[in-house]
Structures are given as C-alpha cells and as structure tokens.
Scaffold this active site. Structure first.
Site, mmCIF file in Angstrom:
data_model
loop_
_atom_site.group_PDB
_atom_site.id
_atom_site.type_symbol
_atom_site.label_atom_id
_atom_site.label_comp_id
_atom_site.label_asym_id
_atom_site.label_seq_id
_atom_site.Cartn_x
_atom_site.Cartn_y
_atom_site.Cartn_z
ATOM 1 N N ASP A 32 1.785 -4.646 -20.432
ATOM 2 C CA ASP A 32 1.813 -4.867 -18.981
ATOM 3 C C ASP A 32 3.135 -5.559 -18.658
ATOM 4 O OD1 ASP A 32 -0.908 -5.381 -16.816
ATOM 5 O OD2 ASP A 32 1.158 -5.892 -16.270
ATOM 6 N N ASN A 33 3.726 -5.229 -17.499
ATOM 7 C CA ASN A 33 4.977 -5.918 -17.140
ATOM 8 C C ASN A 33 4.713 -7.138 -16.264
ATOM 9 O OD1 ASN A 33 4.307 -4.783 -14.726
ATOM 10 N ND2 ASN A 33 6.273 -3.776 -14.361
ATOM 11 N N ASP A 59 7.981 -3.079 -19.669
ATOM 12 C CA ASP A 59 8.028 -2.153 -18.542
ATOM 13 C C ASP A 59 7.923 -0.738 -19.113
ATOM 14 O OD1 ASP A 59 8.616 -0.442 -16.507
ATOM 15 O OD2 ASP A 59 10.304 -1.601 -15.737
ATOM 16 N N PHE A 81 -3.715 2.421 -17.149
ATOM 17 C CA PHE A 81 -3.928 1.812 -15.826
ATOM 18 C C PHE A 81 -2.614 1.474 -15.132
ATOM 19 C CE2 PHE A 81 -7.760 0.364 -18.185
ATOM 20 C CZ PHE A 81 -8.746 0.823 -17.331
ATOM 21 N N SER A 125 -8.429 8.773 -9.149
ATOM 22 C CA SER A 125 -9.036 8.221 -7.928
ATOM 23 C C SER A 125 -9.716 9.307 -7.121
ATOM 24 C CB SER A 125 -7.926 7.591 -7.084
ATOM 25 O OG SER A 125 -8.391 7.260 -5.809
ATOM 26 N N TYR A 150 1.059 7.179 -3.086
ATOM 27 C CA TYR A 150 0.179 6.630 -4.128
ATOM 28 C C TYR A 150 -0.840 7.691 -4.557
ATOM 29 C CZ TYR A 150 -4.161 4.598 -5.794
ATOM 30 O OH TYR A 150 -5.311 4.375 -6.498
ATOM 31 N N LYS A 154 -1.461 10.045 -8.204
ATOM 32 C CA LYS A 154 -2.714 10.249 -8.956
ATOM 33 C C LYS A 154 -2.947 11.749 -9.184
ATOM 34 C CE LYS A 154 -3.952 5.999 -9.507
ATOM 35 N NZ LYS A 154 -3.896 5.421 -10.851
ATOM 36 N N ASN A 199 -7.381 -4.364 0.978
ATOM 37 C CA ASN A 199 -8.714 -3.824 0.706
ATOM 38 C C ASN A 199 -9.803 -4.712 1.290
ATOM 39 O OD1 ASN A 199 -7.097 -2.947 -2.195
ATOM 40 N ND2 ASN A 199 -7.994 -1.391 -0.888
ATOM 41 N N ASP A 298 -7.461 6.657 6.869
ATOM 42 C CA ASP A 298 -8.792 6.420 6.296
ATOM 43 C C ASP A 298 -9.646 7.680 6.353
ATOM 44 O OD1 ASP A 298 -8.872 3.860 5.314
ATOM 45 O OD2 ASP A 298 -9.538 2.948 7.193
HETATM 46 C C1 UD1 Z 1 -8.032 2.782 -0.824
HETATM 47 C C2 UD1 Z 1 -7.480 4.083 -1.340
HETATM 48 C C3 UD1 Z 1 -7.926 4.319 -2.748
HETATM 49 C C4 UD1 Z 1 -7.572 3.142 -3.617
HETATM 50 C C5 UD1 Z 1 -8.233 1.915 -3.021
HETATM 51 C C6 UD1 Z 1 -7.933 0.686 -3.844
HETATM 52 C C7 UD1 Z 1 -7.155 5.857 0.321
HETATM 53 C C8 UD1 Z 1 -7.786 6.974 1.085
HETATM 54 N N1 UD1 Z 1 -7.947 5.175 -0.504
HETATM 55 O O1 UD1 Z 1 -9.439 2.955 -0.666
HETATM 56 O O2 UD1 Z 1 -7.293 5.460 -3.262
HETATM 57 O O3 UD1 Z 1 -8.028 3.377 -4.927
HETATM 58 O O4 UD1 Z 1 -7.739 1.718 -1.696
HETATM 59 O O5 UD1 Z 1 -6.598 0.311 -3.750
HETATM 60 O O6 UD1 Z 1 -5.997 5.609 0.467
HETATM 61 N N2 UD1 Z 1 -11.566 -1.946 5.938
HETATM 62 C C9 UD1 Z 1 -11.724 -2.680 7.093
HETATM 63 N N3 UD1 Z 1 -10.991 -3.815 7.249
HETATM 64 C C10 UD1 Z 1 -10.086 -4.245 6.318
HETATM 65 C C11 UD1 Z 1 -9.924 -3.489 5.110
HETATM 66 C C12 UD1 Z 1 -10.679 -2.330 4.967
HETATM 67 O O7 UD1 Z 1 -12.529 -2.338 7.963
HETATM 68 O O8 UD1 Z 1 -9.420 -5.280 6.532
HETATM 69 C C13 UD1 Z 1 -12.381 -0.730 5.741
HETATM 70 C C14 UD1 Z 1 -11.556 0.538 5.619
HETATM 71 O O9 UD1 Z 1 -11.304 1.100 6.869
HETATM 72 C C15 UD1 Z 1 -12.476 1.393 4.746
HETATM 73 C C16 UD1 Z 1 -13.224 0.394 3.876
HETATM 74 O O10 UD1 Z 1 -13.066 -0.870 4.530
HETATM 75 O O11 UD1 Z 1 -13.404 2.044 5.546
HETATM 76 C C17 UD1 Z 1 -12.659 0.294 2.471
HETATM 77 O O12 UD1 Z 1 -11.257 0.074 2.562
HETATM 78 P P1 UD1 Z 1 -10.377 -0.306 1.266
HETATM 79 O O13 UD1 Z 1 -11.028 -1.414 0.550
HETATM 80 O O14 UD1 Z 1 -8.971 -0.515 1.757
HETATM 81 O O15 UD1 Z 1 -10.470 0.954 0.323
HETATM 82 P P2 UD1 Z 1 -10.165 2.509 0.660
HETATM 83 O O16 UD1 Z 1 -9.242 2.660 1.811
HETATM 84 O O17 UD1 Z 1 -11.456 3.231 0.702
#
Ligand code: UD1
Length: 336
Positions: A32-33, A59, A81, A125, A150, A154, A199, A298
C-alpha cells in the site's frame, strides 16, 4: 499455507479482508502507498488476529516498485484493492484515475505472468451495471456505460481481465460489490474518509458525532416507496469473507471459467431513510437531516441477485442492517 498479496491492504475493505484471510490460515503481504490510509492499520490488524502481516510501502503504479515485491517475496495469489475511489474526484482528475487504477492492475498482471502466479481477485463494483432496468440484478445483465472515470476504471479492469485470462495461465474472479458499510466489531479498523465524506454512512456518523452540522438527503422525489434512493448495503466483514472464499475457490481449482464475476451484496434494497432510521434506532441519536436536491449521477435503485455467489462460492451475507449501522457508529465513537 498460501501467501496472498493484498494491494491496498491498509485501506477500508483491504484491512478487513486481511483479517479474514489470516483467520483462515492464509499468510498475507500488504502492499500500500498509504495515500488514503495509515501504517498503524497494520498494528491494529495484528491486535485483532495476533499475526502481523508483512507490510510493504510501495506505489504499485510504478513498474519497478511493483516488480521489486515479486522479486523478493513468494506470492501464490493477489487480491487487488489498490485504487483511487472517489467518484466526484475522478471527474475532476480523470487522467490520474486512469493512470493509477489501470497501471496498478496491469503491473500486477504483468508480474503474475512473469512469476507464473495464477490467481487474481479484483475489487469491482455494481457501478458497472449503471441504472438497472430491473432489480435484483444478476451477473448476466449487460454492463452500461460508466457515469464516472472511477466507474470506467472498474469496467476497464474487468475488460482487461477478459483478454488477459483467455490463455488460461491467469484465472481471475471479479467481485462486484454493492455498498460496503460498517466496521470490524472490535472497532479497531473501519472507514477513514479524507475530509468531508461523500458517502452516506460516514456522513451520518460524523453528523451524529457533531463533526458535521446536518446530513442532506439527496432527493426525496425518486420513484421509490419513500422517494429516496435504494441501495444494497453490505457489512464490510461479510464482504471481506467473500474474498476469502473466492481465493479458496481458486486454490481448490473450482473456477468454472478463466474469468468469473460475482455480485457481492445482501440481496436487500434499503432506502436512505431506512438507513437513517436504523442508525437512529441502534445509536439512540436523533439525526439532524434535511432533504436536498438530487445528486448528479446517482442511480435510483439497485440491489443484487446473489444467487450465483451463494451457489458457486457458498457465500451469503450474514450481518443485518442494524449490525452494519451499529458497527459504523462504534467505529466513529472510538475515533474521537
Ligand atoms: C458510490 C459509487 C460506487 C462506489 C461507492 C463507494 C456510483 C454510482 N456509485 O456509491 O461505485 O463503490 O460510492 O465509494 O458512483 N446520500 C445522501 N446524502 C449524502 C451521501 C449520500 O443522501 O450526504 C445518498 C446517495 O444519494 C445514495 C446513497 O446515499 O442514494 C448512497 O450514497 P453513497 O454512500 O455515496 O454510495 P453510492 O453513490 O451508492
């Protein structure tokens, strides 16, 4: 005893996978870097399992640094990963994403060829499916054009594997993860987002901990039962175990083709509001949230058909949504 090179092994999913590999008797070398993780994860892994994995700071996108690992260590299989993983950032820095994510995979495969190493498990993914026409989605559904660099990396690594595995001297399994969340039950390892989380789960736990003021739910006018997006959230420990059984499958020669794909999810779809409710229930914290605009890119709803993974890998997710949100909360609490 087989030795697995885990690239990105100090990261979120990597570290949980190292723990599960060690507990099943595999020897692990982490490379891992530390671009998005910290070296003390190695100590934490040792605390959990009682075994210190070999750790190499490297790296892997650099040909020489990658080759040096193979020249000095015996390796039986690779779990890959190591990659940049922020969807938004990938749109701002597409070239860096392609250079890093593709070069790492290529360097691993080139060294496998050079050393006669047969088995490769790739972190893929569900993003390869785009917006599914129907749910649950199975592995036969066609992949859709990626919506971010991204996601495209994948897909491209899967495509590279398609041709590289043709001759049969390398066998690969691509695990298509749905939404990994949660942390190890010891709260010694978990997800460490850099800066403001993108996320959902880290945003929720940081808001509950008072580090963020308010969670914005991105859209409540989607064509879903409660208007918020639906995902298949999977406990990171269940996901980690899927890598171990994939590696077992390789060493037991049970691969049915040179490149196999498996959906790794629970098979259940939960909305953003379901997640918030579960979190509030297990933590006892009332979450400050509001509804905002939809987030660009989304998908509306996606959840996995996990029949193939159950049948072929003998693997099934075991941990519940409440166990996922509670472990994420415990992890957040010990960070402070
Ligand atoms: C995204 C990526 C996925 C990646 C994952 C982890 C896409 C389509 N998907 O998943 O490939 O593996 O991140 O990095 O690009 N949400 C909110 N408020 C927030 C954050 C998220 O409402 O502040 C909602 C989003 O709209 C979504 C759900 O929560 O409906 C999950 O979001 P998130 O955790 O960012 O994951 P994905 O977008 O599903």
């Amino acid at each position: 005893m087989k030795t697995i090179l885990v690239t990105g092994g100090t990261g979120y999913i990597g570290s949980h996978t190292v723990v599960e590999l060690q507990s099943k008797g595999y020897e692990v070398i982490i490379a891992d870097n530390l671009a998005n993780s910290s070296a003390d994860v190695v100590d934490r892994i040792e605390k959990i399992t009682g075994i210190r994995p070999v750790f190499i700071k490297a790296d892997l996108s650099k040909e020489q640094e990658a080759a040096a690992i193979f020249d000095t260590h015996h390796i039986d299989g690779i779990i890959n990963f190591a990659a940049y993983k922020a969807v938004g950032e990938s749109c701002e820095k597409p070239i860096e994403y392609y250079q890093n994510n593709l070069q790492i995979a290529l360097n691993m495969l080139a060294n496998m060829k050079r050393m006669g190493i047969q088995y490769f498990v790739q972190s893929s993914s569900c993003t390869v499916y785009g917006e599914p026409k129907h749910n649950p989605i199975n592995e036969d559904c066609p992949t859709m054009p990626a919506t971010s660099p991204y996601g495209n990396t994948k897909q491209m690594v899967e495509e590279i594997l398609h041709f590289v595995t043709k001759s049969g001297d390398i066998k690969a399994i691509a695990l298509r993860y749905f939404n990994p969340i949660g942390a190890h039950h010891t709260a010694l390892i978990g997800e460490l987002p850099n800066g403001i989380p993108n996320n959902l789960i880290p945003y929720i736990t940081q808001t509950a901990a008072g580090l963020r003021q308010q969670l914005t739910v991105f859209g409540n006018d989607y064509p879903t039962p409660d208007g918020t997006c639906i995902r298949d959230y999977i406990h990171v420990v269940d996901l980690a175990k899927a890598h171990v059984v994939a590696m077992d499958r390789c060493f037991e020669n049970r691969n049915k083709s040179n490149l196999e794909y498996f959906n790794i999810g629970t098979g259940n779809g939960f909305s953003v509001l379901d997640i918030i409710r579960s979190f509030e229930k297990v933590s006892g914290v009332k979450l400050n949230y509001c509804f905002g605009k939809r987030r660009e890119g989304d998908v509306v709803q996606i959840w996995a058909d996990t029949t193939l993974a159950e049948k072929e890998l003998g693997w099934k997710a075991e941990l519940s949504l409440d166990q996922m949100t509670l472990s994420a909360w415990h992890w957040q609490q010990q960070l402070q």
